[in-house]
Design a protein around this motif. Sequence first.
Motif, PDB file in Angstrom:
ATOM      1  N   ALA A 174      -0.010  -7.068   7.668  1.00  0.00           N
ATOM      2  CA  ALA A 174       0.309  -6.137   6.584  1.00  0.00           C
ATOM      3  C   ALA A 174      -0.352  -6.553   5.282  1.00  0.00           C
ATOM      4  O   ALA A 174      -0.826  -5.699   4.522  1.00  0.00           O
ATOM      5  CB  ALA A 174       1.824  -6.036   6.409  1.00  0.00           C
ATOM      6  N   TRP A 183      -3.222  -7.879   4.803  1.00  0.00           N
ATOM      7  CA  TRP A 183      -4.626  -7.466   4.802  1.00  0.00           C
ATOM      8  C   TRP A 183      -4.734  -5.966   4.561  1.00  0.00           C
ATOM      9  O   TRP A 183      -5.601  -5.499   3.814  1.00  0.00           O
ATOM     10  CB  TRP A 183      -5.303  -7.886   6.098  1.00  0.00           C
ATOM     11  N   LEU A 184      -3.859  -5.182   5.162  1.00  0.00           N
ATOM     12  CA  LEU A 184      -3.851  -3.735   4.912  1.00  0.00           C
ATOM     13  C   LEU A 184      -3.547  -3.450   3.444  1.00  0.00           C
ATOM     14  O   LEU A 184      -4.154  -2.568   2.833  1.00  0.00           O
ATOM     15  CB  LEU A 184      -2.836  -3.048   5.827  1.00  0.00           C
ATOM     16  N   ASN A 185      -2.622  -4.231   2.870  1.00  0.00           N
ATOM     17  CA  ASN A 185      -2.310  -4.071   1.444  1.00  0.00           C
ATOM     18  C   ASN A 185      -3.528  -4.385   0.584  1.00  0.00           C
ATOM     19  O   ASN A 185      -3.818  -3.673  -0.390  1.00  0.00           O
ATOM     20  CB  ASN A 185      -1.146  -4.975   1.038  1.00  0.00           C
ATOM     21  N   GLN A 243      -6.654  -4.152   1.401  1.00  0.00           N
ATOM     22  CA  GLN A 243      -7.670  -3.120   1.542  1.00  0.00           C
ATOM     23  C   GLN A 243      -7.364  -1.941   0.615  1.00  0.00           C
ATOM     24  O   GLN A 243      -8.282  -1.320   0.092  1.00  0.00           O
ATOM     25  CB  GLN A 243      -7.764  -2.668   3.003  1.00  0.00           C
ATOM     26  N   ALA A 244      -6.088  -1.659   0.400  1.00  0.00           N
ATOM     27  CA  ALA A 244      -5.698  -0.569  -0.507  1.00  0.00           C
ATOM     28  C   ALA A 244      -5.736  -1.003  -1.968  1.00  0.00           C
ATOM     29  O   ALA A 244      -6.092  -0.217  -2.841  1.00  0.00           O
ATOM     30  CB  ALA A 244      -4.298  -0.071  -0.144  1.00  0.00           C
ATOM     31  N   ASN A 284      -2.844 -12.006  12.569  1.00  0.00           N
ATOM     32  CA  ASN A 284      -1.422 -11.736  12.674  1.00  0.00           C
ATOM     33  C   ASN A 284      -0.875 -12.571  13.828  1.00  0.00           C
ATOM     34  O   ASN A 284      -0.421 -12.033  14.825  1.00  0.00           O
ATOM     35  CB  ASN A 284      -1.217 -10.247  12.908  1.00  0.00           C
ATOM     36  N   ARG A 344       0.821  -1.221   0.000  1.00  0.00           N
ATOM     37  CA  ARG A 344       0.000   0.000   0.000  1.00  0.00           C
ATOM     38  C   ARG A 344       0.848   1.261   0.000  1.00  0.00           C
ATOM     39  O   ARG A 344       0.411   2.295  -0.482  1.00  0.00           O
ATOM     40  CB  ARG A 344      -0.969  -0.013   1.181  1.00  0.00           C
ATOM     41  N   ARG A 345       2.055   1.196   0.534  1.00  0.00           N
ATOM     42  CA  ARG A 345       2.929   2.370   0.570  1.00  0.00           C
ATOM     43  C   ARG A 345       3.992   2.325  -0.514  1.00  0.00           C
ATOM     44  O   ARG A 345       4.308   3.339  -1.118  1.00  0.00           O
ATOM     45  CB  ARG A 345       3.599   2.484   1.932  1.00  0.00           C
ATOM     46  N   ALA A 403      -3.711  -5.707  12.575  1.00  0.00           N
ATOM     47  CA  ALA A 403      -4.016  -6.435  11.338  1.00  0.00           C
ATOM     48  C   ALA A 403      -2.708  -6.787  10.632  1.00  0.00           C
ATOM     49  O   ALA A 403      -1.739  -6.025  10.699  1.00  0.00           O
ATOM     50  CB  ALA A 403      -4.880  -5.573  10.424  1.00  0.00           C
TER      51      ALA A 403
END
Length: 160
Positions: A88, A90-92, A94-95, A80, A55-56, A86
Amino acid sequence: MSTDEKHRSGWLPPRWFIRAAWWLHRRLYAAGGARFLRRPRDGRAGMLRLTTVGRRTGQERSVIVSYVPDGTGYATLAMNGWAEPAPAWWLNLQAHPEARVETVEGGVHQVRTREAVGAERDRLWVLLTAVDDGWGDLNDYAARRSHPTPVVVLEPTEPA
């Protein structure tokens, strides 16, 4: 404490052990590819390689996750090691919900991901908690978290 007592009481291995197991599995995959993934069987989850876009950074990131088949797709838990934050991946997702999966039986294909909600989440939670991979009671672990554990659906966007 016996193994049965550990599973009934919701015993978790230390965080360092969980991280070491993940590290080892990634190295085995790097050395031998998909043969170190596993097929789902009666009462046992499969393992797949999930590749997301950071995501970043915008760079590809891969992780090995367990799953249960659901129709033509897959279901997994965004956990995790049962730690609070959460993962990483899953965060990726979501983006950037588009990803790539590799399984032993299906090879590599593109998927679109989303969080299951409502009745679908309840149905998939039952499937996921019915799997006994020796980790104990998922309901007990989930109850320790301050928020519900997301159930992630991975739907193929192309034929396998």
